[in-house]
Design an enzyme around this catalytic site. Structure first.
Site, PDB file in Angstrom:
ATOM      1  N   GLU A 127       0.858  -1.182   0.000  1.00 50.92           N
ATOM      2  CA  GLU A 127       0.000   0.000   0.000  1.00 50.92           C
ATOM      3  C   GLU A 127       0.897   1.236   0.000  1.00 50.92           C
ATOM      4  OE1 GLU A 127      -2.809   0.416   3.223  1.00 50.92           O
ATOM      5  OE2 GLU A 127      -3.877   1.991   2.162  1.00 50.92           O
ATOM      6  N   ASN A 272      -2.440  -6.460   5.217  1.00 52.61           N
ATOM      7  CA  ASN A 272      -2.393  -7.479   4.156  1.00 52.61           C
ATOM      8  C   ASN A 272      -3.225  -8.696   4.540  1.00 52.61           C
ATOM      9  OD1 ASN A 272      -0.061  -5.921   3.117  1.00 52.61           O
ATOM     10  ND2 ASN A 272       0.904  -6.759   4.943  1.00 52.61           N
ATOM     11  N   HIS A 304      -7.093  -2.342  14.862  1.00 52.41           N
ATOM     12  CA  HIS A 304      -7.285  -1.605  13.602  1.00 52.41           C
ATOM     13  C   HIS A 304      -6.983  -2.502  12.393  1.00 52.41           C
ATOM     14  CE1 HIS A 304      -7.222   2.080  11.057  1.00 52.41           C
ATOM     15  NE2 HIS A 304      -6.323   1.390  10.369  1.00 52.41           N
ATOM     16  N   GLU A 305      -5.818  -3.117  12.403  1.00 48.84           N
ATOM     17  CA  GLU A 305      -5.434  -3.940  11.240  1.00 48.84           C
ATOM     18  C   GLU A 305      -6.356  -5.143  11.124  1.00 48.84           C
ATOM     19  OE1 GLU A 305      -3.562  -2.310   9.404  1.00 48.84           O
ATOM     20  OE2 GLU A 305      -2.839  -0.933  10.953  1.00 48.84           O
TER      21      GLU A 305
HETATM   22  N1  TYR Z   1      -3.365   0.750   5.740  1.00 49.91           N
HETATM   23  C1  TYR Z   1      -2.464   1.013   6.828  1.00 49.91           C
HETATM   24  C2  TYR Z   1      -3.318   1.293   8.058  1.00 49.91           C
HETATM   25  O1  TYR Z   1      -3.948   0.447   8.556  1.00 49.91           O
HETATM   26  C3  TYR Z   1      -1.611   2.177   6.639  1.00 49.91           C
HETATM   27  C4  TYR Z   1      -0.434   2.065   5.734  1.00 49.91           C
HETATM   28  C5  TYR Z   1      -0.369   2.841   4.600  1.00 49.91           C
HETATM   29  C6  TYR Z   1       0.649   1.312   6.066  1.00 49.91           C
HETATM   30  C7  TYR Z   1       0.748   2.873   3.803  1.00 49.91           C
HETATM   31  C8  TYR Z   1       1.780   1.329   5.300  1.00 49.91           C
HETATM   32  C9  TYR Z   1       1.825   2.111   4.155  1.00 49.91           C
HETATM   33  O2  TYR Z   1       2.965   2.147   3.424  1.00 49.91           O
HETATM   34  O3  TYR Z   1      -3.461   2.359   8.523  1.00 49.91           O
END
Ligand code: TYR
Length: 881
Positions: A127, A272, A304-305
């Site tokens: 991401e 992920n 959160h994740e």
């Molecule tokens: N999606 C991640 C979150 O839960 C945030 C994230 C974005 C992590 C970009 C890494 C990255 O390179 O907030």
């Protein structure tokens, strides 16, 4: 190197991709400098797209090594391949497979995006646009594919091989020292959710049985030797899984859930599918090295994740403009989780403090943008407090407007209708308007307009008519690109408090729609009348911080003092204290500027005595109420011609007055009381420690002779990191005689633990002393400091830039110059991290003229840098616009 000045991407230009990629088969042969990747893509033309439409795949520093179509090598004239793209000029009309070979150098990947190495282990971060750095792809969130990943590596170097989804097969490769593992993820997903990890990792395991009775294997992987610090993260994970079933009906959907903690990571953590990758800061904890705040953060980030599995993964974003669809919603969900695990009131106050400290300044300056931006040049710069924290506030308002059951119905409909899709904010809102049969057209402005609305309220009591009226208004100050704004729907939770401290109920309310104890401000100006009010009430507005606005309620000292003592809403009790303290701090700041008297108003000093004396209050709440607004908060309230030295002097004087006036009360609360107990990370014990730390701080601020010895004593006796770091901070920030010795002690105790040492760097980086900048510069050469590791960099440089206003904004401009040098040094290696550091300049225009001139000079120097990354170019241009 990405040095181009890329064109802006606009929401209104969105077009679906012309091709689907139904399956992705990856075959990855690991090597530290020459990893071979073969990607086999099953591609299908989207209905309605002309046959032969070119297939354009993204790349970014991607090294092309070969291409085959339906198993046959292609003539070179049939395609273009370079660092940035792979274009198939005339793809077949029927579904076809494309076999793409690329080559990656993980060791050389210092951006930490794509495939890289951390402490020798291979890991990925895709991401937002990292997957294209591994192979060419339609690297956009609306292209959903089923992934199968085969990973091969040397057994000795990479005994552990992890991918998304479920493990399918693994084994040795006969006649070699290699082995392999195959992972299959049955859930179609966008490329940004792809991950793989390989290396020498230890783990802890556990399991969870879902509501429908499926057993899920849970594992947390870390560098060997760190396993004994994973227990809290695992506990948090299991509680998150249960909570999401209970509160949102969301069940986990794979046989395994793996978390890997790495020590080089740009952000907090990444969701992920089935393989979350974390900054180790948000996994590792024990009482010796982690503070209560660390424990709370780990619980929140793990949640959160995990929650992203439904809000983000099962339902993802159509395009990156919709980022808040997954992030704002998921922050809201993790905040609710933490509120259920801990004290709801304390959590709310802490969240609002963070919102005001980070989001409000962003929303008031050159980096302001709507929760759903309309354009970007570098998407990495939009992982902002606005998208995350204000995004969460917008979801919270939705719940406030629709009520618990209306909100839950909308969420259920969202999950049911959009599962498996990449969707939009419009689609999300439609679920709520349908489920609750309500029109959310005006509400949608919260996603479209930047800026923090200012709400003003003026109350008037008419004794003869038994009426209380409120004159309300809302407005947003002009912002770059947004000269005007339209009124939003602002839910104002309210109470009218009678003289006995209890809420009074009106017989009728006119002039606004009212839902329960929430009134809706929908116009620029509105007069609301409460009928049947037999005594002059004290209004308590915006209870629970029911909307992310600035509220000016023009209340008297007497009324605010009354609220601080009697409001049944704990948030507004806290807020009343904050409002009073802010007013006093602004007054003292003006005094400091004209070298006037810094004597604090006794009536305000007394408020804090009342908080200390109230035995019914939760210690965690008392600790928060005792915390004065930060220097940045005061600066933001002052808004222009800001002088950080004057603010610092004012705050220091006010703290000294509070400490001296309530010395005995603070003395009674000193940390010794908590130190003999066995450490427990729960919220109640953390609250007691937080209060003891406040007491120690005020005790010292009072200037009492006994203080230095007591702080040193507290430092030495501390049996946990919260107490130890609290004492160390006071020793260093107040420059007490034992500060040097304490720093040396801390260092020898924790030199093998980099996360603990980060705190050591931060304590010094945030010390407001005269030689603060020189000290920070010297620390950059410390053997345990490492500018290339994001956590280390943030612990010193970013902590200095955001947590040491007097030194960062020094009048001689040296603080700005130093941070600018750091930005320029980091940028060539890691643009994402450099750009984030650079945002610390965002409020530069509100400084007094001498300082702002220096800040501008520093920004111009960055702007003139040759080969500045797109990330930093974007921020610096917006800051200077
Ligand atoms: N999606 C991640 C979150 O839960 C945030 C994230 C974005 C992590 C970009 C890494 C990255 O390179 O907030």
């Amino acid at each position: 190197m990405r040095t181009d000045t890329a064109a802006a991407i606009h929401l209104e230009d969105y077009q679906p991709a012309p091709y689907h990629i139904d399956t992705v088969d990856l075959d990855i042969h690991l090597d530290p400098t020459a990893t071979q990747v073969k990607a086999t893509l099953a591609i299908r033309r989207r209905e309605g797209v002309d046959p032969g439409t070119p297939l354009w795949l993204n790349g970014d520093e991607t090294a092309f090594t070969g291409l085959a179509l339906n198993g046959e090598a292609l003539d070179e004239s049939a395609y273009t391949a370079n660092e940035r793209e792979l274009v198939l000029h005339a793809p077949p009309a029927d579904p076809f497979t494309l076999e793409i070979r690329t080559w990656v150098n993980p060791d050389a990947n210092t951006q930490l995006s794509g495939l890289y190495r951390s402490s020798g282990n291979y890991c990925t971060q895709c991401e937002a646009e990292g997957f294209r750095r591994i192979t060419y792809f339609l690297d956009r969130p609306d292209v959903l594919s089923v992934y199968t990943t085969r990973i091969e590596g040397r057994k000795e170097e990479t005994p552990v091989l992890l991918g998304n989804g479920n493990p399918v097969e693994s084994g040795d490769i006969p006649g070699t020292d290699h082995h392999y593992a195959i992972w299959h993820d049955p859930h179609p997903k966008p490329s940004y959710l792809f991950a793989m990890v390989a290396g020498n990792l230890a783990h802890i395991s556990d399991s969870f049985v879902t509501s429908s009775g499926r057993k899920v294997d849970l594992k947390i992987y870390v560098e060997p030797g760190k396993e004994d610090r994973c227990g809290w993260a695992m506990d948090s994970l299991k509680r998150s899984m249960k909570w999401d079933e209970d509160v949102f009906g969301c069940e986990y959907d794979l046989d395994v859930f793996n978390i890997v903690a790495v020590s080089d990571f740009n952000m907090g953590a990444m969701e992920n599918k089935g393989l979350n990758i974390f900054n180790d800061k948000y996994v590792l904890a024990d009482p010796e090295t982690a503070t209560d705040q660390d424990y709370a953060n780990i619980e929140a980030v793990i949640a959160h994740e995990y929650f992203h599995n439904w809000t983000g993964n099962r339902i993802t974003c159509r395009d990156w403009f919709q980022l808040c669809l997954k992030e704002g919603l998921t922050v809201f969900r993790d905040q609710e989780f933490s509120s259920d695990m801990r004290s709801r009131a304390v959590k709310r106050i802490s969240d609002v403090r963070l919102l005001r400290a980070h989001q409000f300044p962003e929303d008031a300056g050159p980096l302001a943008h709507p929760v759903r931006p309309r354009k970007y040049t570098e998407i990495n710069n939009f992982y902002t407090a606005t998208v995350y924290e204000k995004g969460a506030e917008v979801v919270r308002m939705l719940k406030t407007l629709l009520g618990d059951s209306g909100f839950r119905k909308g969420m259920d409909l969202y999950f049911q209708r959009h599962d498996g899709e990449a969707t939009t904010i419009e689609a999300f809102l439609t679920c709520f308007s349908e489920a609750a049969s309500t029109d959310l057209g005006q509400f949608a402005r919260w996603y479209e307009q930047a800026g923090t609305p200012l709400v003003t309220a003026k109350g008037h009591y008419d004794a003869a008519a038994n009426e209380f009226t409120l004159d309300l208004s809302q407005s947003i100050a002009p912002l770059p690109g947004q000269p005007e704004s339209l009124p939003a729907v602002i839910p104002i939770r309210f109470g009218l408090i009678g003289q006995n401290g209890e809420d009074i109920t009106a017989s009728r309310i006119t002039g606004a729609e009212v839902r329960g104890d929430v009134l809706l401000l929908t116009e620029a100006k509105q007069k609301v009348t409460f009928h049947g009010i037999g005594q002059r009430p004290v209004p308590s507005l915006l209870r629970g911080f029911s909307a992310p606005v600035r509220m000016e309620a023009h209340q008297s000292l007497a009324d605010l003092t009354f609220l601080a003592r009697h409001d049944s809403d704990p948030f507004n009790r806290w807020q009343a204290v904050q409002t009073l303290a802010t007013q006093e701090l602004i007054r003292l700041t003006h005094e400091a500027r004209k070298e006037g008297s810094l004597e604090a108003d006794d009536r305000l000093v007394e408020i804090f005595g009342a908080i200390l004396a109230d035995r019914d209050l939760d210690p965690a709440f008392q600790a928060l109420a005792l915390e004065l607004p930060g220097e940045a908060d005061i600066a933001r309230e002052i808004g222009k011609d800001v002088d950080p030295d004057a603010i610092h002097a004012a705050r220091t004087a006010f703290r000294a007055a509070i400490g001296a006036a309530h010395l005995a009360a603070f003395h009674a609360l000193l940390p010794e009381a908590t130190q003999d107990e066995d450490f427990n990370p729960d919220a109640a014990s953390a609250g007691k420690r937080a209060l003891a730390a406040q007491a120690l701080g005020y005790f010292t601020a009072s200037g009492t002779k006994a203080a230095p010895e007591r702080v040193w004593h507290a430092f030495q006796r501390a049996n946990n990191m919260s107490d130890r770091i609290a004492a160390l901070t006071i020793l260093v920030h107040q420059d007490l005689p034992k500060a040097g010795q304490a720093l040396a002690d801390f260092r020898s105790r924790h030199s093998c633990n980099s996360l603990a040492m980060d705190k050591w760097f931060t304590v010094q980086a945030t010390a407001p002393a005269q030689d603060g900048l020189e000290r920070v510069k010297a620390l950059t050469a410390h053997p345990l400091f490492d500018m290339t590791n994001p956590n280390r960099m943030r612990s010193l440089i970013q902590a200095f830039a955001t947590g040491n206003h007097v030194q960062f904004a020094r009048k001689d401009g040296e603080g700005f110059a130093f941070v600018a040098d750091c930005v320029m040094a980091i940028d060539p290696r890691n643009p994402q991290v450099a750009a984030r550091l650079l945002t610390c300049f965002r409020s530069w225009r509100s400084l007094e003229s001498e300082r702002s001139k220096h800040a501008e000079k520093a920004l111009l120097r960055i702007s003139a840098m040759e080969k500045l990354s797109r990330d930093c170019r974007d921020i610096v241009d917006r800051c200077l616009q």
